[in-house]
Design a protein around this motif. Sequence first.
Motif: not given
Length: 245
Positions: A13-23
């Motif tokens: 979930a943490t990795v996905n949140v970081v990826a969403i923020a970058a996008t």
Amino acid sequence: VWLGNLGWGIAVATVNVVAIAATVVLLAEIRPALLIVAVLVALPVVISTATQTRARRAETEIALLLSQERALHEIVTATAGHKETRLYGATAELDRMAAIRWRQAHRIRLRARLVAAGWVTLGWAVFAAALCFGTVLISQLIDRGEAESGDFVLAVALAVGLRGQISTSLTEFNATSEGWTAALAMSRVRMRTAAGAGAGEPGPKATTVTNGVDLRDVFFRYAGAESDVLREVTQRIPAGTVVAV
């Protein structure tokens, strides 16, 4: 085991949140107005996840109703209880109650499927609207020379990728949440079982019949029957014997 799965779920979930923020940041770099696209892309995923949750709750309710329907039919058809249900005139009522539960279960399933289809259709419509809005916005920027064709491709790729990232994040969150809830429920069951096994002293033993049982002029008639099945029965049953009538 569930602690390990919980840790893995939190990490994903943490990795996905970081990826969403970058996008989202990349979309804003192309044009701040594209943040609207990010919101519109996320909305269908949230709707779909909520719809799946409601569908699971509906299936749980349906399973309970169908279980009750089967139990009522078993009462009517079981060899042991069939005679009693007919004798008391309860067969029709039990059939009626079973039919009501069957209709309720299928009505709930139909309603849940129609609602789910409506929400999913709405979600895809919002997603299409988001892509159309982004496409029109980037095309206008290209016409004014404020953006390049590469920005158009990048914006579409980011919007589609953002939907997948949000969907994965919500799936992982739901799985982790359900696992946590199940683990807590299992822990409570184990604690109650352990407490019940070691609590209190054994209850009193049943009183042993030592003098037998005396029956005097006993009558018995089934409800709704026209005659007695037992009449003027006088009998002494010694202790420790088994008598079948």
